[in-house]
Design an enzyme around this catalytic site. Sequence first.
Site, PDB file in Angstrom:
ATOM      1  N   LYS A 126      -3.318   5.916  -0.022  1.00 53.59           N
ATOM      2  CA  LYS A 126      -2.267   5.873  -1.039  1.00 53.59           C
ATOM      3  C   LYS A 126      -2.796   6.542  -2.313  1.00 53.59           C
ATOM      4  O   LYS A 126      -3.975   6.366  -2.666  1.00 53.59           O
ATOM      5  CB  LYS A 126      -1.898   4.411  -1.310  1.00 53.59           C
ATOM      6  CG  LYS A 126      -0.663   4.195  -2.173  1.00 53.59           C
ATOM      7  CD  LYS A 126      -0.346   2.693  -2.269  1.00 53.59           C
ATOM      8  CE  LYS A 126       0.891   2.416  -3.106  1.00 53.59           C
ATOM      9  NZ  LYS A 126       1.204   0.965  -3.142  1.00 53.59           N
TER      10      LYS A 126
ATOM     11  N   SER B  62       5.923  -0.088  -2.312  1.00 54.57           N
ATOM     12  CA  SER B  62       5.600   1.219  -2.865  1.00 54.57           C
ATOM     13  C   SER B  62       4.688   2.061  -1.969  1.00 54.57           C
ATOM     14  O   SER B  62       4.555   3.258  -2.213  1.00 54.57           O
ATOM     15  CB  SER B  62       4.917   1.030  -4.224  1.00 54.57           C
ATOM     16  OG  SER B  62       3.687   0.350  -4.062  1.00 54.57           O
TER      17      SER B  62
ATOM     18  N   SER C 106       4.106  -4.504  -1.412  1.00 54.62           N
ATOM     19  CA  SER C 106       4.090  -3.046  -1.275  1.00 54.62           C
ATOM     20  C   SER C 106       3.390  -2.498  -0.037  1.00 54.62           C
ATOM     21  O   SER C 106       3.479  -1.311   0.234  1.00 54.62           O
ATOM     22  CB  SER C 106       3.464  -2.410  -2.521  1.00 54.62           C
ATOM     23  OG  SER C 106       4.411  -2.369  -3.557  1.00 54.62           O
TER      24      SER C 106
END
Lengths: 96, 483, 487
Positions: free
Chosen positions: C79, C154, C178
Amino acid sequence: MPIDIDISHVARLARLALDDDQLELYRRQLGVILEHAARVQALDTEGVEPTGHPLGFTNAFRDDEVRPSLDREVVLAEAPEERDGYFVVPPALEGP
Amino acid sequence: MSWEPVIGIEVHVELRTDSKMFCGCAVSFGEEPNVNICPVCLGLPGSLPVPNRRAIEWITEIGLALNCRISPVSVFHRKNYFYADLPKNYQISQYDVPVAHDGWLEITVDGATRRIGIERAHMEEDTGKSIHLGGGGRIHSAEATLLDFNRAGVPLVEVVSRPDLRSAAEARAYAQELRAIVAELGVSDARLEEGSIRFDANVSVRRSGSEDFGTKVEIKNMNSFRSLERAIDFEIARQVDVLEAGGVLVQETRHWDEEAGVTRGMRTKEGSSDYRYFTEPDLVPMVIDERWQDEIRARMPELPAARRARYRGLGVDPQTAGALVGAPEAFRRLFDEAVEAGADARAVANWITGELVAWARREAVDPSTVAVTGAGLAELVAMVAAGELSASAAKDVLDGMARGEGSARQVAESRDLLQITDRGAIESAVDEVLAEQVEAVQRYRSGETKVVGFLVGQVMRATGGKADPRAVNELIRAKLDEA
Amino acid sequence: MSLADLTITEAARGLRERRFSSRELVDAVLERAAQTEAELHAYLTLDHEGARRAADQADEELASGTDRGPLHGIPIALKDNLCTSGVETTCASQILAGYHPPYDATAVRRLREAGAVPVGKTNLDEFAMGSSTENSAYGPTRNPWDPDRVPGGSSGGSAAAVAAGSALGALGSDTGGSIRQPASLCGLVGVKPTYGLVSRYGLVAFASSLDQIGPLARTVEDAIAILEAIAGHDPADATSWAGEVPDFRAELGRGVEGLRIGTVTELSGDGYEPAVSEAVASMVAELEARGARVEEVSLPTFDVALSAYYLIAPAEASANLARFDGVRYGLRVPGATTEEMMARTRAEGFGPEVIRRILLGTYALSAGYYDAFYGQAHRVRTLIARDFARAYERVDVLVSPTSPTVAFPIGERTEDPLAMYLSDICTIPSNLAGHPAISIPIGLDDAGLPIGFQVMAPALAEPLLFRVAAEVERIAGFDARPTGVAP
Ligand SMILES: [Mg+2]
Ligand SMILES: [Zn+2]
């Protein structure tokens, strides 16, 4: 209960240069969110301590030992403006 | 009706740990800009702080030295404000649970001793340094600001006094005492010129007898004890003037202008000081329990107040005791050794705080390298007491000792400074002089007794200055009176 | 079948049997990315060169007898809020466009040390603030199961990459769900470990007291392999757990016989799609059929968990994001004074959701409101932890849907922040308590969209969590692959 927010004061504290339309939009959105968030106020928390670390441990320290610092050139390469080894910013308006 | 000043002092002490408060960058001064920086102290994204254990032990020492209570559990907070030399735009500091709180410090001004309350001592990190270019360095007319983050993250202890000080002189005494304590603990360089110890003063005035507080003004930028005192005196006078003219004071921060000798208001945006403190979520609570406190306490040196009391107990007068407390560590050790060797404490203290301190300063010698020993000093004092050395000869002897020429007696002999203490030798010198100075003897007998001084001088000359003048004086009078 | 569709466990076996090399594995993954990225936009940066170099090194080591374990030679996605030395790290924000960190996050370093091959940086909601990966300054990521829908967020880029086969596993971060919510929406396993189990050093902070790094993978076994590589004390993170790391495999294979499983009253009812509720209920019935004792547990404070979260997280974020000011790195928008430069840089550099949360957090902390909002939210957090503790006196684990809905259409909730925030209603309590939780795919709805099942356990009870998760996985037998993007 609608919540009254001095949004320009908040924006100033947060160092965000927002125009009037933006401020108005955020003021309304924050009002809605805060109305929902205000539900926390319904709970009786008399005598309740705020939460610390979930695992409840304490005293995480490091020894007083010097470790290598970063290469200045590497750091300054990311700087928007630099001069003679310094970071450069426009003049300050006010003291800290 | 008169006015009473109410003063509180905030002191920031930079600790001289090897590494910074929350990262491993070196704490060092006078280097090239931005060389002691890393992701943590530069606030790079993703970096996290880890507290320096030694800094926590040192603030605990400071707290104990200031007679504070140590919080069994204490936490860090974030103090939020935007400033270019504050890398994260928040300072890791402490808020409602500082490491130390509720202590006191004694000061003596004009012979009166007062206890000044300490509200708290908390741990925080220093900011970087801003250099404002152009416009003569004045903040708001600068053309650009250069930033150096070498100092960012250096451990800083903030000590906040209660508003117990009542004059600029007291404020100065407080600041000096505090500086002496941290210097004694060895936790800070405590140099005002280098900013490793910094004083801010909160000053207000009120009608004498009133219990209320007036409008408080914070003054910054004093970089000597003298300027601290001057700035406060100026500010007190300014506030009284404003109030007596029927004016109103505003709560503000004012800068001391050393050259002009005035305080000036700083330009700030209204309402900008909402620091939004909250618990630092990147750190866990610190538990400084009794056992750890005991370990820390055991390592602490004797502190100025305790030392002063000990000197007084040995018979040293208050002023000399104070001077000795402020003397270099090597000289204080010399005192202890001399007393240990049996010397009279009062005399040794006088010699050290008077002649020895002056000698080291005059010769620009580091006190720790002066060759005088405690035993040597004890010998010197004993020789003076025994009349073997005159006061001025003793100064010479000390000079020789300090230069490593040997013991007091060796120096006295090699520099030929010993007084003649043999009564027979002095007596024959006196007899010779009285026999020669017929006219002077006549004048004495006719009532002109002050001629004794002249006769003493003649004897001293005859003995090459080594006779004890007091003994000579007594002998001459005795002989003239008996005849 | 492409090598890109293997699980980590399968690939690890193949590498050791010399059926293929790490280089071939990485090339297959990069090829998959080449086929799907134009549509999905899972990645912000693909590091072809670095990945191939690392793969070659992994192959050389394996050939010379150095075996770094299950992740050796495995392509992993990161990420883009994890710092990678010398590789652009933007947090999907304009304010960090072009930023190259001078160091690796601890979790990234540990992955490298375990022999894993980082292939690139995945898209996210800007600074991890969102539940759909639509709040990216570089455009949204699409769901491989249906490109008209969001992948969740996210960590939506990480989820889309693993689901599509442009990585075999990924790291995400989970502040309020997330990792788990996008795992659920993309048919993957996603783990939020106990707070403090994985070092946060090098994770660009959103809400420090809630953030945890964790794995997204195709199977429980794969997720464990990744977590094993990254878990453990880090002296650079003062909040990281200094005690022993539990053995994640200790209880695997023991089934659920005799375990007490609690369903949560407050995580059901209105707002939950029937397909989701039904799938979860039938899984609970299956667990019961295998010997688990199921009971319904009420945790009343869960009703205000979302409110507490939306005060605590923005408050911490408002301070964490204060450092983005145009002074030392990242974007600078010129101004006549420092103040003006900073305020303009921040207003232009941050997207609307980030600005909204900074304002919210600043307000919640500001003088006069602190006690009513932030202070109260923190006390409520304590009450939530107490509710959990009471529940765990009666049951061993708690279960619920991971998300009230399956993947929703792109654009559906962007104009209504509150509706978007409600996506995290099931996942937030574990973050507030600091407990571990996992999402496991258990089936598809009528439209062919994945449904996730959440298991929650007490702090450091990951072995139990994985035991139940593995059983759920076995029962579900979920082996569907996304159909929305043709490989
Ligand atoms: Mg301070
Ligand atoms: Zn540093």
